[in-house]
Structures are given as C-alpha cells and as structure tokens.
Design a protein around this motif. Structure first.
Motif, PDB file in Angstrom:
ATOM      1  N   THR A  53       0.857  -1.187   0.000  1.00  9.62           N
ATOM      2  CA  THR A  53       0.000   0.000   0.000  1.00  9.62           C
ATOM      3  C   THR A  53       0.892   1.236   0.000  1.00  9.62           C
ATOM      4  OG1 THR A  53      -1.731  -1.151   1.213  1.00  9.62           O
ATOM      5  CG2 THR A  53      -1.827   1.253   1.243  1.00  9.62           C
ATOM      6  N   ARG A  54       1.649   1.398   1.087  1.00  8.81           N
ATOM      7  CA  ARG A  54       2.476   2.600   1.265  1.00  8.81           C
ATOM      8  C   ARG A  54       3.542   2.773   0.194  1.00  8.81           C
ATOM      9  NH1 ARG A  54       0.266   1.406   5.720  1.00  8.81           N
ATOM     10  NH2 ARG A  54       0.759  -0.656   5.000  1.00  8.81           N
ATOM     11  N   THR A  55       4.311   1.730  -0.029  1.00  6.73           N
ATOM     12  CA  THR A  55       5.475   1.906  -0.891  1.00  6.73           C
ATOM     13  C   THR A  55       5.043   2.274  -2.314  1.00  6.73           C
ATOM     14  OG1 THR A  55       6.658   0.338   0.473  1.00  6.73           O
ATOM     15  CG2 THR A  55       7.641   0.858  -1.645  1.00  6.73           C
ATOM     16  N   ARG A  56       4.089   1.513  -2.844  1.00  4.50           N
ATOM     17  CA  ARG A  56       3.680   1.789  -4.224  1.00  4.50           C
ATOM     18  C   ARG A  56       2.965   3.136  -4.334  1.00  4.50           C
ATOM     19  NH1 ARG A  56      -0.700   0.911  -7.516  1.00  4.50           N
ATOM     20  NH2 ARG A  56      -1.835  -0.222  -5.898  1.00  4.50           N
ATOM     21  N   THR A 134      14.679   2.073   0.334  1.00  2.00           N
ATOM     22  CA  THR A 134      13.985   3.378   0.393  1.00  2.00           C
ATOM     23  C   THR A 134      13.186   3.498   1.689  1.00  2.00           C
ATOM     24  OG1 THR A 134      11.976   2.712  -0.829  1.00  2.00           O
ATOM     25  CG2 THR A 134      13.857   3.468  -2.140  1.00  2.00           C
ATOM     26  N   GLN A 135      12.764   2.358   2.252  1.00  2.00           N
ATOM     27  CA  GLN A 135      12.118   2.388   3.569  1.00  2.00           C
ATOM     28  C   GLN A 135      13.128   2.883   4.603  1.00  2.00           C
ATOM     29  OE1 GLN A 135       8.804   1.506   4.503  1.00  2.00           O
ATOM     30  NE2 GLN A 135       9.400   2.395   6.471  1.00  2.00           N
ATOM     31  N   THR A 136      14.348   2.386   4.494  1.00  2.00           N
ATOM     32  CA  THR A 136      15.389   2.823   5.438  1.00  2.00           C
ATOM     33  C   THR A 136      15.640   4.322   5.331  1.00  2.00           C
ATOM     34  OG1 THR A 136      16.439   0.681   5.566  1.00  2.00           O
ATOM     35  CG2 THR A 136      17.854   2.576   5.971  1.00  2.00           C
ATOM     36  N   THR A 225       8.046  -4.189  14.334  1.00  2.00           N
ATOM     37  CA  THR A 225       7.817  -4.788  13.009  1.00  2.00           C
ATOM     38  C   THR A 225       6.773  -5.898  13.097  1.00  2.00           C
ATOM     39  OG1 THR A 225       9.521  -6.514  13.221  1.00  2.00           O
ATOM     40  CG2 THR A 225      10.233  -4.405  12.313  1.00  2.00           C
ATOM     41  N   ARG A 226       6.213  -6.189  11.953  1.00  7.75           N
ATOM     42  CA  ARG A 226       5.213  -7.251  11.809  1.00  7.75           C
ATOM     43  C   ARG A 226       5.925  -8.601  11.656  1.00  7.75           C
ATOM     44  NH1 ARG A 226       3.096  -9.601   7.055  1.00  7.75           N
ATOM     45  NH2 ARG A 226       4.557  -8.389   5.808  1.00  7.75           N
ATOM     46  N   ILE A 227       5.369  -9.640  12.247  1.00  6.58           N
ATOM     47  CA  ILE A 227       5.890 -10.988  11.973  1.00  6.58           C
ATOM     48  C   ILE A 227       5.513 -11.302  10.519  1.00  6.58           C
ATOM     49  CG2 ILE A 227       5.901 -13.426  12.700  1.00  6.58           C
ATOM     50  CD1 ILE A 227       6.742 -11.629  15.029  1.00  6.58           C
ATOM     51  N   LEU A 265       4.870  -0.340   8.965  1.00 10.19           N
ATOM     52  CA  LEU A 265       3.473  -0.653   8.650  1.00 10.19           C
ATOM     53  C   LEU A 265       3.413  -1.572   7.416  1.00 10.19           C
ATOM     54  CD1 LEU A 265       1.850   2.868   9.305  1.00 10.19           C
ATOM     55  CD2 LEU A 265       2.011   0.941  10.900  1.00 10.19           C
ATOM     56  N   PRO A 266       2.424  -2.386   7.249  1.00  6.86           N
ATOM     57  CA  PRO A 266       1.207  -2.464   8.043  1.00  6.86           C
ATOM     58  C   PRO A 266       1.438  -3.158   9.386  1.00  6.86           C
ATOM     59  CG  PRO A 266       1.239  -4.232   6.419  1.00  6.86           C
ATOM     60  CD  PRO A 266       2.452  -3.395   6.167  1.00  6.86           C
ATOM     61  N   ARG A 267       0.643  -2.731  10.383  1.00  6.25           N
ATOM     62  CA  ARG A 267       0.686  -3.450  11.663  1.00  6.25           C
ATOM     63  C   ARG A 267      -0.418  -4.505  11.642  1.00  6.25           C
ATOM     64  NH1 ARG A 267      -1.665   1.135  15.864  1.00  6.25           N
ATOM     65  NH2 ARG A 267      -3.197   1.944  14.409  1.00  6.25           N
TER      66      ARG A 267
HETATM   67  C1  NCD Z   1       7.246  -3.435   4.874  1.00  9.39           C
HETATM   68  C2  NCD Z   1       7.721  -4.385   3.785  1.00  9.39           C
HETATM   69  O1  NCD Z   1       7.063  -4.521   2.752  1.00  9.39           O
HETATM   70  O2  NCD Z   1       8.796  -4.938   3.979  1.00  9.39           O
HETATM   71  N1  NCD Z   1       6.189  -2.623   4.468  1.00  9.39           N
HETATM   72  C3  NCD Z   1       6.476  -1.410   3.878  1.00  9.39           C
HETATM   73  O3  NCD Z   1       7.050  -1.347   2.823  1.00  9.39           O
HETATM   74  N2  NCD Z   1       6.140  -0.302   4.548  1.00  9.39           N
HETATM   75  C4  NCD Z   1       6.994  -4.110   6.170  1.00  9.39           C
HETATM   76  C5  NCD Z   1       6.020  -5.247   6.231  1.00  9.39           C
HETATM   77  O4  NCD Z   1       5.394  -5.640   5.245  1.00  9.39           O
HETATM   78  O5  NCD Z   1       5.861  -5.778   7.339  1.00  9.39           O
END
Ligand code: NCD
Length: 306
Positions: A53-56, A134-136, A225-227, A265-267
C-alpha cells in the motif's frame, strides 16, 4: 555534492556521505519552489509482484506531485508474468515505456537482476527478506525529524528480525552512525548471523534480548515490526510466534522521555491502537515522510536535483 549512482538496490551500496546527501535532498525538496514541474514529462513504472500500500502509492504520489506520471501493475496475475514472461523480458519491455522503474519482488536479488538488464534507473522496493533501502531512507529521515539527530541514539528493533527486510537495511544504515542497537526477538526470529557478524565487526554496541520491557526502558527509538507470516516455510512455526510482542500505551510509562515509536506498517497486532494518540507514536508521520523521501530519490536519479 553530486550523485553518481544509477540505481537504488541495497543500502549497502551507499556511503554515509551519500545517505546524508539523500536526506538533505528530501529536506530541500519539501520547500522547493516549482517542484510540481520538476519531473514533468517523466514516467514512473511500478512493478509490484508482492502486495503493497504505502510503498507503491507513495512512489506514485511522489511522481505525481513532481509533475510526472505513472504506469505499472500491482498484481502480476494481471500482467504477462502470468503467461510465463521472465523478469528480464518484462524489464526490457517496461524500460521502453518509462524513465524509471520501481520493483518489489519476492525473490532476493530480483532488483539487482532487473538493474543488470535495465538501461533506466531501478529502485528496489523490497526483494524478499533481503533489502528495502527506500524504507530505510524514510526511516532515517523520520528519526532525524523527530529526534533532531542520527548520532548518539539507542534504537531497539522489535519483532521479526529474521525475515523483516526493513530491519536488515536499517541496521546496516545505522551502523554508519553512532548508534546503540537492541534487537528484541524470539529466539527463532533473531537477526541473521551474517548481519550480526557485520555489525560486530564494525564495533557496533549491540544487545540481543527477548524482553520488550527491558528495551522500552533504554531506547530512544522503538522500531516495531510485523511478523512476516508470508515468509515462513512452515505455518506451524508462525503460529508459535504470532502475537509475541504487543506494545500498549501502558507499557510506555516506563519509557525514556522522548521515546519515539516507529513501524514500517502495516501493523497486525504489534501496536495497540491506544498508542496512536500518544506523543511517542510517529508511525503515521513516518509513512507520510515516504512521499517526500521518494520525491527526492526520483528527482536525484532522474538528474533533476543536484
Ligand atoms: C514493509 C515491507 O514490505 O517490507 N512494508 C512497507 O514497505 N512499509 C513491512 C512489512 O510488510 O511488514
């Protein structure tokens, strides 16, 4: 300072100086006059072989905000991938339709392969459990904005440190700064040994623990972080660790003053919604910072930001 990298594949490809330059560029673009025309006529292709969702959307939003346009797919089932087209062939075609490509793929190394084929810049939006550079960058930008510095911080990374690509990229990037790291994970989901060896080899002050409570007391940044359910080879193993860490606002009463809670995210259930309204929560701002950071990256790679 110039920038001579064509692609963004791994955070390891960048020096501290280059990372600081990208962060500076994000700050610059936020208040830039005429930024809505900066990438006019340019086309971004987003090729997403995994959910997002977020990244794209933040990459697309970044391109649109700078006056460019976008194309691509969010589900390979609707593309020729479903007919058996190879990644290299898809890239050769899409580079003829666009000026820059963002790719997310379940296979580690897929973005590197795409970059080897492509003549246009490639940005890795996540390759399996490997990297999410890019998340980093947007994480660092968020730390800088919320704490005012990148040095002298204790950063606790919590949850799935084995399969989580965001923490793999982040731990490497933070090792370039004066960072104390606390890794909080159940035994089966610890940081990969090669990454631990790299960090230890660089003299990083790091602690591994299973206790979230201990980490909350000493951290300046709590990176939840999400599992990563989808990466477990055996669902039984996932069932054993799901829900292992749940942060609630009550737990934050023992936190250091100024602790910031982040999450890519997502949580799922790692952060109770009662944390959202606390001063500690910055994860929604973090997601929003993704647009600014990605505007800067698109502008840099397309040669429109010096
Ligand atoms: C993360 C991913 O895709 O690695 N999400 C994101 O890009 N914000 C984290 C995740 O999916 O848990």
């Amino acid at each position: 300072m110039g920038f001579d990298k064509k692609d963004i594949i791994s955070i390891r490809d960048f020096s501290k100086k280059e990372i600081l330059y990208m962060l500076e560029s994000a700050k610059k673009i936020e208040s830039m006059q005429g930024r809505e025309k900066l990438l006019r006529g340019k086309i971004l292709a987003t090729l997403f072989y995994e959910p997002s969702t977020r990244t794209r959307l933040s990459f697309e939003s970044a391109m649109l905000r700078l006056g460019g346009s976008t194309t691509g797919f969010s589900d390979p089932k609707g593309s020729s991938v479903a007919k058996g087209e190879t990644l290299s062939d898809t890239i050769r075609i899409v580079e003829g339709y666009s000026d820059i490509i963002v790719i997310r793929h379940p296979v580690e190394g897929a973005a590197r392969l795409a970059a080897d084929t492509a003549h246009v810049p490639i940005i890795n939006a996540g390759d399996g459990a490997n990297q999410h550079p890019t998340q980093t960058l947007l994480d660092l930008y968020t730390i800088l904005k919320s704490k005012g510095r990148l040095d002298g911080l204790t950063v606790a990374m919590v949850g799935d440190l084995k399969y989580g690509r965001t923490v793999h990229s982040l731990a490497h990037a933070l090792s370039l700064f004066d960072t104390r790291m606390i890794f909080v994970a159940p035994e089966s989901l610890g940081m990969p040994d090669d990454l631990l060896d790299e960090l230890k080899g660089k003299g990083v002050d790091l602690t591994s623990t299973a206790s979230l409570k201990d980490a909350i007391r000493s951290a300046d940044i709590l990176y939840m972080t999400r599992i990563q359910k989808e990466r477990f080879p055996d669902i039984v193993e996932y069932e054993k660790v799901k829900g292992v860490y749940v942060l609630s606002s009550a737990m934050l009463s023992s936190a250091k003053k100024g602790l910031k809670v982040m999450h890519p995210l997502p949580r799922v259930d790692e952060i109770s919604t009662d944390v959202d309204a606390t001063e500690n929560a910055v994860y929604f701002e973090q997601a929003k910072n993704g647009v600014t950071m990605r505007e800067a990256l698109l502008a840099i790679l397309l040669g429109r930001l010096k």
